[in-house]
Design an enzyme around this catalytic site. Structure first.
Site, PDB file in Angstrom:
ATOM      1  N   PHE A  12      43.839 -68.686 -32.947  1.00 43.14           N
ATOM      2  CA  PHE A  12      44.248 -69.928 -32.265  1.00 43.14           C
ATOM      3  C   PHE A  12      45.372 -69.654 -31.252  1.00 43.14           C
ATOM      4  CE2 PHE A  12      47.631 -73.261 -33.250  1.00 43.14           C
ATOM      5  CZ  PHE A  12      47.316 -74.080 -32.171  1.00 43.14           C
ATOM      6  N   ILE A  13      46.468 -69.087 -31.700  1.00 43.69           N
ATOM      7  CA  ILE A  13      47.599 -68.858 -30.784  1.00 43.69           C
ATOM      8  C   ILE A  13      47.294 -67.696 -29.835  1.00 43.69           C
ATOM      9  CG2 ILE A  13      50.060 -68.260 -30.632  1.00 43.69           C
ATOM     10  CD1 ILE A  13      50.420 -69.601 -33.388  1.00 43.69           C
ATOM     11  N   ALA A 118      55.295 -61.565 -34.346  1.00 44.66           N
ATOM     12  CA  ALA A 118      55.250 -62.974 -34.740  1.00 44.66           C
ATOM     13  C   ALA A 118      55.607 -63.083 -36.222  1.00 44.66           C
ATOM     14  CB  ALA A 118      53.867 -63.544 -34.488  1.00 44.66           C
ATOM     15  N   TYR A 150      53.845 -64.579 -48.875  1.00 42.29           N
ATOM     16  CA  TYR A 150      53.700 -64.612 -47.415  1.00 42.29           C
ATOM     17  C   TYR A 150      55.070 -64.510 -46.754  1.00 42.29           C
ATOM     18  CZ  TYR A 150      52.526 -66.272 -42.755  1.00 42.29           C
ATOM     19  OH  TYR A 150      52.384 -66.375 -41.387  1.00 42.29           O
ATOM     20  N   LYS A 154      56.397 -61.403 -44.405  1.00 35.33           N
ATOM     21  CA  LYS A 154      56.914 -61.596 -43.045  1.00 35.33           C
ATOM     22  C   LYS A 154      58.363 -61.111 -42.941  1.00 35.33           C
ATOM     23  CE  LYS A 154      53.536 -63.059 -40.600  1.00 35.33           C
ATOM     24  NZ  LYS A 154      53.148 -62.332 -39.371  1.00 35.33           N
TER      25      LYS A 154
END
Ligand code: UDP
Length: 328
Positions: A12-13, A118, A150, A154
């Site tokens: 999507f991004i 990201a 998650y 990250k």
């Protein structure tokens, strides 16, 4: 004009980022294994001679070595994303997010290529601060709750990025993305707005988890993409971490009502207990607002679309795809 590599470029991004970078005159190559991304997202870019794509995993080191070698700059967006996916596939989440970033940074090290990593607002965990700023302490839940894996994966990505910058002089930029919205986002992995929109358009119940009083801020995807590009271009962003997103809050129940109003749907708004929505050990965040002082100061980051306009863009997108996709 630069040669730009986007990992996760069919997502999507990533697909919006590719489109914008092409508009700006760059050469863009993407790699995506199409696990959560889709070839449909880049269909309209295929005819552009400055665009090319590789369907493969970022774990394929020989392919990655070639791609990184070719590029001047790298946007590393490939990751396991979406709360639903994370909760049901924790092994895949942890491995993709940590190993993938390690491969990208290690390849970038050889020729000191600039990398934007990201990261995610999830790293702020369950802190109850009014708004989150980059230097805040992190408050995560226990390790038996899959959601926090998650955030941890990250965070490890962020630690790795800083380590490569300090020890190996790889120019890295870390962007903590808050909730994003726009055309091409899928609800398949849990994201709330495409879920509500497809539910409303197909006349199915709109599923509000919990009592709907939890609040989020949704940033229009093109505002986010322009912010990422400006961060990449700014020399002072290297070795720094930035929040990026919207700071305009809306409750999930208000959001459900907004989707219902904008679609003119007769769908009923129903409340679903978190235990039924995800799993018994699920924890949700009550609020999540970014402090945008740092990114505004450096690049003058701006939000151009309201939540109403953003939701409308998703409705228009799903209407343009037709009924088959909505009912999927
Ligand atoms: N949510 C909801 N119904 C859905 C999907 C999500 O009420 O069908 C809620 C979810 O519990 C969360 C919010 O919407 O409070 C945003 O969820 P999303 O997964 O989009 O993002 P995140 O939880 O990462 O902010």
């Amino acid at each position: 004009m630069a040669r730009i590599l986007i990992t996760g470029g069919a997502g999507f991004i990533g697909s919006h980022l590719a489109e914008r970078l092409l508009e700006l005159g760059n050469e863009v190559r993407i790699i995506d294994n199409l696990s959560t991304g889709s070839i449909l997202n880049i269909e309209h870019l295929k005819s552009n001679p400055r665009f090319s794509y590789v369907v493969d995993t970022i774990m394929n080191q020989s392919v990655m070595a070639e791609l990184v070698d070719w590029s001047d700059e790298i946007y590393h967006l490939a990751a396991a994303v979406g709360v639903k996916l994370i909760v049901s596939n924790p092994v895949r989440t942890i491995e993709t997010n940590i190993k993938g970033t390690e491969i990208v940074l290690n390849m970038a090290r050889k020729k000191k290529k600039k990398v934007l990593i990201a990261s995610s607002s999830e790293v702020y965990g369950k802190s109850d601060k009014e708004s989150f700023s980059e230097n805040d302490d992190i408050v995560l839940g226990p390790s038996f709750r899959a959601r926090w894996s998650y955030a941890c994966s990250k965070l490890i990505d962020e630690f790795l990025a800083f380590a490569y910058w300090r020890e190996q002089q790889v120019p890295v930029i870390i962007a903590r993305l808050f909730n994003v919205v726009g055309p091409r986002q899928t609800g398949r992995y849990g994201m709330v707005i495409p879920r509500f929109v497809t539910q409303a358009l197909s006349g199915k119940p709109i599923t509000v988890y919990g009592d709907g009083s939890q609040r989020r801020c949704f940033c229009y995807v093109l505002d986010l993409v322009n912010g990422l590009i400006d961060l990449m271009a700014h020399p002072k962003s290297v070795g720094e971490v930035f929040n990026i997103g919207s700071d305009q809050e809306i409750s999930i129940l208000e959001l459900a009502q907004l989707v219902k109003d904008l679609t003119g749907s007769n769908s009923e708004i129903v409340f679903v207990a978190f235990d039924d929505a995800y799993d018994r050990n699920f924890e949700d965040m009550r609020r999540r607002v970014p402090d945008l002082t740092k990114i505004r100061r450096l690049i003058g980051f701006k939000l151009t679309k309201s939540i109403t306009e953003s939701v409308q863009s998703v409705i228009d997108y799903y209407r343009s795809l037709g009924q088959n996709v909505i009912l999927e």
